[in-house]
Design a protein around this motif. Structure first.
Motif, PDB file in Angstrom:
ATOM      1  N   LEU A  22      -2.451  32.880   4.660  1.00 33.25           N
ATOM      2  CA  LEU A  22      -2.151  33.878   5.695  1.00 33.25           C
ATOM      3  C   LEU A  22      -2.933  35.142   5.406  1.00 33.25           C
ATOM      4  N   ARG A  23      -3.418  35.765   6.479  1.00 37.19           N
ATOM      5  CA  ARG A  23      -4.215  36.988   6.321  1.00 37.19           C
ATOM      6  C   ARG A  23      -3.739  38.066   7.293  1.00 37.19           C
ATOM      7  N   SER A  24      -3.104  39.081   6.754  1.00 36.25           N
ATOM      8  CA  SER A  24      -2.692  40.268   7.526  1.00 36.25           C
ATOM      9  C   SER A  24      -1.999  39.902   8.839  1.00 36.25           C
ATOM     10  N   ALA A  25      -1.005  39.045   8.751  1.00 38.44           N
ATOM     11  CA  ALA A  25      -0.280  38.610   9.958  1.00 38.44           C
ATOM     12  C   ALA A  25       0.778  39.636  10.340  1.00 38.44           C
ATOM     13  N   ASN A  26       0.793  39.997  11.611  1.00 34.58           N
ATOM     14  CA  ASN A  26       1.783  40.920  12.152  1.00 34.58           C
ATOM     15  C   ASN A  26       2.469  40.260  13.341  1.00 34.58           C
ATOM     16  N   LEU A  27       3.808  40.299  13.324  1.00 40.26           N
ATOM     17  CA  LEU A  27       4.559  39.566  14.336  1.00 40.26           C
ATOM     18  C   LEU A  27       5.900  40.250  14.576  1.00 40.26           C
ATOM     19  N   THR A  28       6.315  40.301  15.839  1.00 43.24           N
ATOM     20  CA  THR A  28       7.644  40.795  16.180  1.00 43.24           C
ATOM     21  C   THR A  28       8.312  39.789  17.112  1.00 43.24           C
ATOM     22  N   VAL A  29       9.518  39.374  16.749  1.00 39.01           N
ATOM     23  CA  VAL A  29      10.295  38.437  17.564  1.00 39.01           C
ATOM     24  C   VAL A  29      11.545  39.158  18.030  1.00 39.01           C
ATOM     25  N   ASN A  30      11.784  39.151  19.331  1.00 39.33           N
ATOM     26  CA  ASN A  30      12.916  39.880  19.903  1.00 39.33           C
ATOM     27  C   ASN A  30      14.204  39.064  19.863  1.00 39.33           C
ATOM     28  N   GLN A  31      15.319  39.766  19.867  1.00 43.77           N
ATOM     29  CA  GLN A  31      16.636  39.131  19.877  1.00 43.77           C
ATOM     30  C   GLN A  31      16.786  38.197  21.080  1.00 43.77           C
ATOM     31  N   GLY A  32      17.198  36.967  20.813  1.00 40.36           N
ATOM     32  CA  GLY A  32      17.533  36.034  21.878  1.00 40.36           C
ATOM     33  C   GLY A  32      16.374  35.318  22.529  1.00 40.36           C
ATOM     34  N   GLU A  33      15.144  35.543  22.082  1.00 40.69           N
ATOM     35  CA  GLU A  33      14.018  34.861  22.713  1.00 40.69           C
ATOM     36  C   GLU A  33      13.644  33.594  21.953  1.00 40.69           C
ATOM     37  N   ILE A  34      12.880  32.746  22.618  1.00 44.30           N
ATOM     38  CA  ILE A  34      12.299  31.568  21.969  1.00 44.30           C
ATOM     39  C   ILE A  34      10.818  31.876  21.776  1.00 44.30           C
ATOM     40  N   PHE A  35      10.426  31.987  20.530  1.00 48.57           N
ATOM     41  CA  PHE A  35       9.068  32.396  20.183  1.00 48.57           C
ATOM     42  C   PHE A  35       8.329  31.211  19.572  1.00 48.57           C
ATOM     43  N   GLY A  36       7.163  30.903  20.089  1.00 50.01           N
ATOM     44  CA  GLY A  36       6.375  29.788  19.596  1.00 50.01           C
ATOM     45  C   GLY A  36       5.202  30.240  18.740  1.00 50.01           C
ATOM     46  N   ILE A  37       4.894  29.447  17.740  1.00 56.47           N
ATOM     47  CA  ILE A  37       3.695  29.657  16.912  1.00 56.47           C
ATOM     48  C   ILE A  37       2.880  28.377  17.000  1.00 56.47           C
ATOM     49  N   VAL A  38       1.670  28.473  17.547  1.00 56.80           N
ATOM     50  CA  VAL A  38       0.858  27.295  17.786  1.00 56.80           C
ATOM     51  C   VAL A  38      -0.469  27.410  17.041  1.00 56.80           C
ATOM     52  N   GLY A  39      -0.968  26.286  16.596  1.00 53.57           N
ATOM     53  CA  GLY A  39      -2.250  26.259  15.893  1.00 53.57           C
ATOM     54  C   GLY A  39      -2.540  24.857  15.423  1.00 53.57           C
ATOM     55  N   TYR A  40      -3.794  24.620  15.059  1.00 52.68           N
ATOM     56  CA  TYR A  40      -4.173  23.314  14.534  1.00 52.68           C
ATOM     57  C   TYR A  40      -3.702  23.168  13.093  1.00 52.68           C
ATOM     58  N   SER A  41      -3.798  21.971  12.553  1.00 50.50           N
ATOM     59  CA  SER A  41      -3.388  21.726  11.170  1.00 50.50           C
ATOM     60  C   SER A  41      -4.156  22.645  10.225  1.00 50.50           C
ATOM     61  N   GLY A  42      -3.426  23.261   9.294  1.00 52.26           N
ATOM     62  CA  GLY A  42      -4.060  24.150   8.332  1.00 52.26           C
ATOM     63  C   GLY A  42      -4.225  25.575   8.814  1.00 52.26           C
ATOM     64  N   ALA A  43      -3.704  25.890  10.007  1.00 46.49           N
ATOM     65  CA  ALA A  43      -3.868  27.244  10.552  1.00 46.49           C
ATOM     66  C   ALA A  43      -2.979  28.265   9.839  1.00 46.49           C
ATOM     67  N   GLY A  44      -1.906  27.789   9.189  1.00 45.14           N
ATOM     68  CA  GLY A  44      -0.996  28.692   8.488  1.00 45.14           C
ATOM     69  C   GLY A  44       0.326  28.913   9.195  1.00 45.14           C
ATOM     70  N   LYS A  45       0.560  28.169  10.271  1.00 40.98           N
ATOM     71  CA  LYS A  45       1.749  28.421  11.086  1.00 40.98           C
ATOM     72  C   LYS A  45       3.052  28.090  10.351  1.00 40.98           C
ATOM     73  N   SER A  46       3.100  26.969   9.624  1.00 41.88           N
ATOM     74  CA  SER A  46       4.327  26.620   8.890  1.00 41.88           C
ATOM     75  C   SER A  46       4.560  27.596   7.731  1.00 41.88           C
ATOM     76  N   THR A  47       3.487  28.034   7.098  1.00 46.70           N
ATOM     77  CA  THR A  47       3.620  29.025   6.024  1.00 46.70           C
ATOM     78  C   THR A  47       4.197  30.319   6.569  1.00 46.70           C
ATOM     79  N   LEU A  48       3.714  30.746   7.728  1.00 45.15           N
ATOM     80  CA  LEU A  48       4.239  31.964   8.352  1.00 45.15           C
ATOM     81  C   LEU A  48       5.723  31.811   8.669  1.00 45.15           C
ATOM     82  N   LEU A  49       6.105  30.652   9.220  1.00 46.78           N
ATOM     83  CA  LEU A  49       7.508  30.407   9.556  1.00 46.78           C
ATOM     84  C   LEU A  49       8.381  30.484   8.311  1.00 46.78           C
TER      85      LEU A  49
END
Length: 358
Positions: free
Chosen positions: A21-48
């Motif tokens: 992961l490199r300098s990731a910035n993210l804001t998830v609001n109360q009650g929303e469904i937020f998706g993180i999408v990317g190809y394999s190895g993009a870092g999405k599961s690590t971020l989660l």
């Protein structure tokens, strides 16, 4: 609800360092469904996994409400994680325990009284539609049923947040839809904030409110899902969108357009919601003396909102076509100029405006 600031994660593999992961910035609001999408190895599961500190960031801050997760010790983290449920791609059920016992497991760990466990588990199994399978074992269940058990178990401690790591990747399309419907129902009924990782745009399209696109450890694009589908900004986002909407004009039609002898411009006209593109286009001939010829189109539903795009050959003088495009934008349509038909030249709107302004 969830704020992630300048998150980086570096793994050491022998003498090498891997920056997940490199300098990731993210804001998830109360009650929303937020998706993180990317190809394999993009870092999405690590971020989660950095949200609940299953992966501790190398640098950066994770906050849930006013609690700074990155500053908690192991005991404090254990307590904080009770309000963060998680479901996985491969279910992670206890094979030697019944459905009831699997769902009850988190409650037993917190020494919840037996009567409360029985009441809570019964409510959860009813919520996910598995009341009749309470005494069954995981080996007796379908993939969709196993994931429903996983969802029920993740809700046992009444979490505020549900993390989903590729929760539908092992399921067939019909079962995937049923699980997504369940997640949307839980989101509505419990006001549960859901963050899900996926590489499937159908999942993003069906249930997400906002989305982040990742590539090589970076968040390269984020915003409302409807904006991603109608105005993708990066090549990676456009590739993902193309798995749902074919935005490319077939070569056969493009060749016919290029060979026409009269001036015109090829444009992509996008619309969202109940804006009727076709009627607006039909009225252009009398109003602007421009002939719009619809060559190709796609219409999809993005979380209960209709959106689509039309490839239109505007036949006429360039200055009049520019007025048409401004006219369409007033009605909420988005027009992207693709090709100068007479010159067979791919152009941008900026270069087009500069050209006719001379």
């Amino acid at each position: 609800m969830i704020v992630m600031k300048n998150i980086s994660k570096i793994y050491s593999r022998g003498d090498k360092k891997v920056e997940a992961l490199r300098s990731a910035n993210l804001t998830v609001n109360q009650g929303e469904i937020f998706g993180i999408v990317g190809y394999s190895g993009a870092g999405k599961s690590t971020l989660l996994r950095c949200i609940n500190m299953l992966e501790r960031p190398t640098t950066g801050i994770v906050k849930i409400r006013d609690m700074e997760m990155t500053s908690l010790n192991d005991t404090q983290l254990q307590q904080a994680r009770r309000k963060i449920g998680m479901i996985f791609q491969h279910f992670n059920l206890l094979s030697s325990s019944t459905v009831f016992m699997n769902v009850a497991a988190p409650l037993r760990l917190t020494n919840t009284p037996k009567k409360e466990i029985e009441k809570k588990v019964s409510e959860l199994l009813n919520l996910v539609g598995l009341s009749e399978q309470a005494s069954a074992y995981p080996s007796q269940l379908s993939g969709g049923q196993k994931q429903r058990v996983g969802i029920a178990r993740s809700l046992a401690n009444e979490p505020e947040i549900l993390l989903c790591d590729e929760a539908t990747s092992a399921l067939d399309p019909e079962t995937t839809d049923s699980i997504l419907e369940l997640l949307m129902a839980i989101n509505r009924q419990l006001n549960l904030t859901i963050v899900l990782v996926t590489h499937e745009m159908n999942v993003i399209k069906k249930i997400c409110d906002r989305v982040a696109v990742m590539e090589k450890g970076l968040i390269i694009e984020q915003g409302h899902v409807i904006d991603l589908f109608t105005r993708p900004q990066t090549p990676t986002a456009k590739k993902f969108i193309s798995t749902i909407i074919d935005t490319q004009l077939p070569d056969k039609i493009l060749e016919i357009v290029k060979n026409q002898s009269i001036p015109g411009l090829l444009a992509r006209v996008g619309f969202v919601g109940d804006v009727g593109a076709a009627p607006l286009l039909a009225n252009l001939s009398s109003q602007f003396h421009i002939q719009p010829n619809i060559l190709y189109g796609n219409i999809i539903e993005v979380k209960n909102t209709i959106c689509g795009s039309l490839i239109v050959n505007f036949i006429g003088q360039h200055d009049k076509i520019l007025k048409v495009i401004r006219h369409l934008e007033k009605y909420g349509l988005q027009a992207e100029i693709l090709l100068d038909v007479k010159q067979s030249e791919v152009i941008t709107e900026k270069s087009f405006v500069e050209r006719i302004s001379v």
